[in-house]
Enzyme design. Sequence first.
Site, short mmCIF file in Angstrom:
data_model
loop_
_atom_site.label_atom_id
_atom_site.label_comp_id
_atom_site.label_asym_id
_atom_site.label_seq_id
_atom_site.Cartn_x
_atom_site.Cartn_y
_atom_site.Cartn_z
N LYS A 11 0.82 -1.22 0.00
CA LYS A 11 0.00 0.00 0.00
C LYS A 11 0.85 1.27 0.00
O LYS A 11 2.08 1.23 0.25
CB LYS A 11 -0.93 -0.03 1.22
CG LYS A 11 -1.96 -1.15 1.17
CD LYS A 11 -2.96 -1.02 2.32
CE LYS A 11 -4.00 -2.12 2.26
NZ LYS A 11 -5.05 -1.95 3.31
N TYR A 51 -12.53 -2.18 -3.78
CA TYR A 51 -13.00 -2.24 -2.40
C TYR A 51 -14.53 -2.12 -2.30
O TYR A 51 -15.05 -1.76 -1.25
CB TYR A 51 -12.33 -1.15 -1.56
CG TYR A 51 -10.93 -1.51 -1.09
CD1 TYR A 51 -10.71 -2.59 -0.24
CD2 TYR A 51 -9.82 -0.76 -1.48
CE1 TYR A 51 -9.44 -2.92 0.19
CE2 TYR A 51 -8.53 -1.08 -1.04
CZ TYR A 51 -8.37 -2.18 -0.20
OH TYR A 51 -7.11 -2.51 0.24
N ASN A 114 -1.99 0.31 6.67
CA ASN A 114 -1.53 -0.96 7.24
C ASN A 114 -0.66 -1.77 6.27
O ASN A 114 -0.54 -2.98 6.38
CB ASN A 114 -2.70 -1.77 7.81
CG ASN A 114 -3.67 -2.24 6.75
OD1 ASN A 114 -3.55 -1.86 5.58
ND2 ASN A 114 -4.64 -3.05 7.14
P1 CMP Z 1 -7.56 -4.42 3.66
O1 CMP Z 1 -7.16 -5.81 3.95
O2 CMP Z 1 -6.92 -3.75 2.50
O3 CMP Z 1 -9.16 -4.37 3.45
C1 CMP Z 1 -9.93 -3.22 3.75
C2 CMP Z 1 -9.15 -2.16 4.42
O4 CMP Z 1 -9.89 -1.14 5.05
C3 CMP Z 1 -8.33 -2.75 5.51
O5 CMP Z 1 -7.28 -3.53 4.95
C4 CMP Z 1 -7.89 -1.52 6.30
O6 CMP Z 1 -6.66 -0.99 5.87
C5 CMP Z 1 -8.97 -0.50 5.95
N1 CMP Z 1 -9.67 0.01 7.13
C6 CMP Z 1 -9.66 1.29 7.51
N2 CMP Z 1 -10.39 1.44 8.63
C7 CMP Z 1 -10.84 0.22 8.98
C8 CMP Z 1 -11.65 -0.29 10.06
N3 CMP Z 1 -12.13 0.51 11.00
N4 CMP Z 1 -11.90 -1.61 10.08
C9 CMP Z 1 -11.43 -2.44 9.11
N5 CMP Z 1 -10.67 -2.02 8.08
C10 CMP Z 1 -10.38 -0.71 8.01
#
Ligand code: CMP
Length: 140
Positions: A11, A51, A114
């Site tokens: 990312k 997404y 993340n």
């Molecule tokens: P990812 O595995 O890319 O899938 C969805 C993403 O939403 C997740 O990783 C997080 O980086 C992002 N995200 C941001 N805020 C939240 C939250 N409160 N709960 C879950 N995912 C979140």
Amino acid sequence: MTTERTFSIIKPDATRRNLTGAVTKLLEEAGLRVVASKRIHLTRDQAEEFYGVHRERPFFNDLVSFMISGPVVVQVLEGDNAVAKNRDVMGATNPANADAGTIRKELAESIEANSVHGSDSLENAATEIAFFFTSDEIVG
Ligand code: CMP
């Protein structure tokens, strides 16, 4: 053991901090092989479609804005039980909850920034791989 392919995104928080190699090193040390890789800048439309399952979540707009804030590296990873193996080495979504040695514990900044995305099932892996790669771009 079953050889699988899964999909990964390094990312924008990781590319910004020049951690593409550091992330890939942890993936490779976990037994995953990078069989396709490209550095791209997602469009808003691509990020919203990718997404789409999170469209109704409160964090959706911020997530999309973050994912288009800089380049990402999309990858296909291959290995025994690659989907589960990748999720293990990524660690929990929130780095505060991730185990030591995982990518998110060692490298990530926050639940949003993340560092990596990884497919959560073999079925989604196939869909996500096809979203970014043609079959001739994947060289196992
Ligand atoms: P990812 O595995 O890319 O899938 C969805 C993403 O939403 C997740 O990783 C997080 O980086 C992002 N995200 C941001 N805020 C939240 C939250 N409160 N709960 C879950 N995912 C979140």
